[in-house]
Design an enzyme around this catalytic site. Sequence first.
Site, PDB file in Angstrom:
ATOM      1  N   GLN A  78     -55.271  48.399   4.089  1.00 22.86           N
ATOM      2  CA  GLN A  78     -54.000  47.689   3.984  1.00 22.86           C
ATOM      3  C   GLN A  78     -54.187  46.215   3.688  1.00 22.86           C
ATOM      4  O   GLN A  78     -55.278  45.662   3.877  1.00 22.86           O
ATOM      5  CB  GLN A  78     -53.208  47.851   5.285  1.00 22.86           C
ATOM      6  CG  GLN A  78     -53.941  47.394   6.526  1.00 22.86           C
ATOM      7  CD  GLN A  78     -53.217  47.794   7.804  1.00 22.86           C
ATOM      8  OE1 GLN A  78     -52.526  46.973   8.404  1.00 22.86           O
ATOM      9  NE2 GLN A  78     -53.363  49.046   8.217  1.00 22.86           N
ATOM     10  N   HIS A  93     -58.255  45.432   4.242  1.00 23.54           N
ATOM     11  CA  HIS A  93     -59.039  45.721   5.436  1.00 23.54           C
ATOM     12  C   HIS A  93     -58.609  47.046   6.044  1.00 23.54           C
ATOM     13  O   HIS A  93     -57.539  47.586   5.720  1.00 23.54           O
ATOM     14  CB  HIS A  93     -58.854  44.612   6.479  1.00 23.54           C
ATOM     15  CG  HIS A  93     -57.449  44.470   6.976  1.00 23.54           C
ATOM     16  ND1 HIS A  93     -56.463  43.821   6.250  1.00 23.54           N
ATOM     17  CD2 HIS A  93     -56.840  44.903   8.115  1.00 23.54           C
ATOM     18  CE1 HIS A  93     -55.325  43.854   6.924  1.00 23.54           C
ATOM     19  NE2 HIS A  93     -55.520  44.506   8.056  1.00 23.54           N
ATOM     20  N   HIS A 140     -51.626  42.384   3.872  1.00 22.35           N
ATOM     21  CA  HIS A 140     -50.383  41.766   4.342  1.00 22.35           C
ATOM     22  C   HIS A 140     -49.977  40.654   3.374  1.00 22.35           C
ATOM     23  O   HIS A 140     -50.842  39.946   2.842  1.00 22.35           O
ATOM     24  CB  HIS A 140     -50.560  41.195   5.740  1.00 22.35           C
ATOM     25  CG  HIS A 140     -51.106  42.178   6.726  1.00 22.35           C
ATOM     26  ND1 HIS A 140     -50.517  43.396   6.966  1.00 22.35           N
ATOM     27  CD2 HIS A 140     -52.202  42.139   7.532  1.00 22.35           C
ATOM     28  CE1 HIS A 140     -51.218  44.060   7.872  1.00 22.35           C
ATOM     29  NE2 HIS A 140     -52.236  43.319   8.236  1.00 22.35           N
ATOM     30  N   ARG A 157     -50.098  49.536   2.047  1.00 26.65           N
ATOM     31  CA  ARG A 157     -51.263  50.397   2.271  1.00 26.65           C
ATOM     32  C   ARG A 157     -51.918  50.825   0.961  1.00 26.65           C
ATOM     33  O   ARG A 157     -51.263  50.994  -0.054  1.00 26.65           O
ATOM     34  CB  ARG A 157     -50.850  51.617   3.090  1.00 26.65           C
ATOM     35  CG  ARG A 157     -50.335  51.247   4.479  1.00 26.65           C
ATOM     36  CD  ARG A 157     -49.834  52.451   5.250  1.00 26.65           C
ATOM     37  NE  ARG A 157     -49.392  52.041   6.589  1.00 26.65           N
ATOM     38  CZ  ARG A 157     -48.182  51.594   6.868  1.00 26.65           C
ATOM     39  NH1 ARG A 157     -47.272  51.513   5.894  1.00 26.65           N
ATOM     40  NH2 ARG A 157     -47.860  51.222   8.081  1.00 26.65           N
TER      41      ARG A 157
END
Length: 440
Positions: free
Chosen positions: A92, A279, A94, A298
Amino acid sequence: MLIFIENTPRAYAWGSTDALPDMLGTTPTGEPQAELWLGTHPGSPAHVAKATPVQRTLIDLVESDPERYGVDGGPLPFLLKVLAIGAPLSLQVHPDREQAAAGFAAEEAAGVPRDARERNYCDPTHKPELLVALSEVTALSGFRDLAAAREDLLLLAAAARELGHPEGAEGFERAGCRLVGRDAGELRRAFLTWAFSRDPRIVDALSCLFDVLRAAEAGAIGFWERALEEGTIDPDRLASLRALAAAHPSDPGVLVSLLLHLVRLAPGEAIFLGAGQIHAYLGGVAVEVMASSDNVLRAGLTQKHVDIDELCRIVDTGELADPRFPAERLDHGLLAWRPDVPEFQLMRARLREADAEAGTGYSDAEAAVRIDLPARGPVVLVVTAGKVRIERPEAHPAEVASVRRGQSVYVSAGEPICITGHGEVFLASVGAESDGTALR
């Protein structure tokens, strides 16, 4: 005020069945328990422990007196978690602030329900995060050198050919060839797109990967054994691939993992994950602090929604030199992790009794008899070992709380706090450079 808080662990499939119950002193249910959230995030706000017959959340507490209990008159900008990782999380990334705000606004305008499976942006906030290992933690974190990833793919190709899987071998070789070129960032982005394209070569490679890894583990591939002895193959990388291929046998994220650093954190080591850094946590128990957001895009290793186009738009394709994030020693027994974000910082305090015998706990070099800290802004703390005493001697009347392993306390803004006892405490507050309300 020193206010005990608690929460019900989140029961995600990747959680451990016993790690959080062991810390919290509760009976395992047999179901996975993954995350304990300690903050004001509306997805799972902590609540005041045993306060009234009617449950009162930390959100309710802040709204009752925003200046006293909140930050800048609002909810906490950080979220403290305890993670119990029993199986790999999804790959994933962010978003940064601008990406989160724009993505959230676009999905709101399009009328995508906030609980829809295909929703990418749950809120308009970025989600940098910092993880500190309590046990050994393994993780995939950031892109590594392309040549190293290509070498691993070609080793898999040679192994597949030796085992009589020519189509799989061709798939690994084609994957390796895609990592050759001048612009490493664009190569990584193109590899991500190709890996999730359902290209027959990817399918062929994934279909034989587990057989290859199982044969390698059994010593059935001669050159592989020699490569292990010579150090050409990383046994930790093999173990990671085996675990991922067993859990997600046809998921392209298994091959994408080869492009990433494989990190093994000892207890007390940390990684910081900024915007766009790809990560996945693979195993272990840890404390994590982040901006109070739940935005996740994801890239495989999951049954949840994968939007590879959006992920490729926001992913940071640069090579990460070192995934580990160093701590600062602030005082005897006191460490801090302070990434360059205003929302949070994390401290670890280790305490020992003044008359503790040698060999019964933390050494003099790593623990203090007493730690004094200002608390100009709110603090959320969790005790991860032993039992400590939190005092506010300058408050009127003076405040005191005896806190054992697994218990958590919300400390409102106000007078300094003093910590004594014998144990380990993690304390989250706003960032050191935010607005003068940091813990220290």
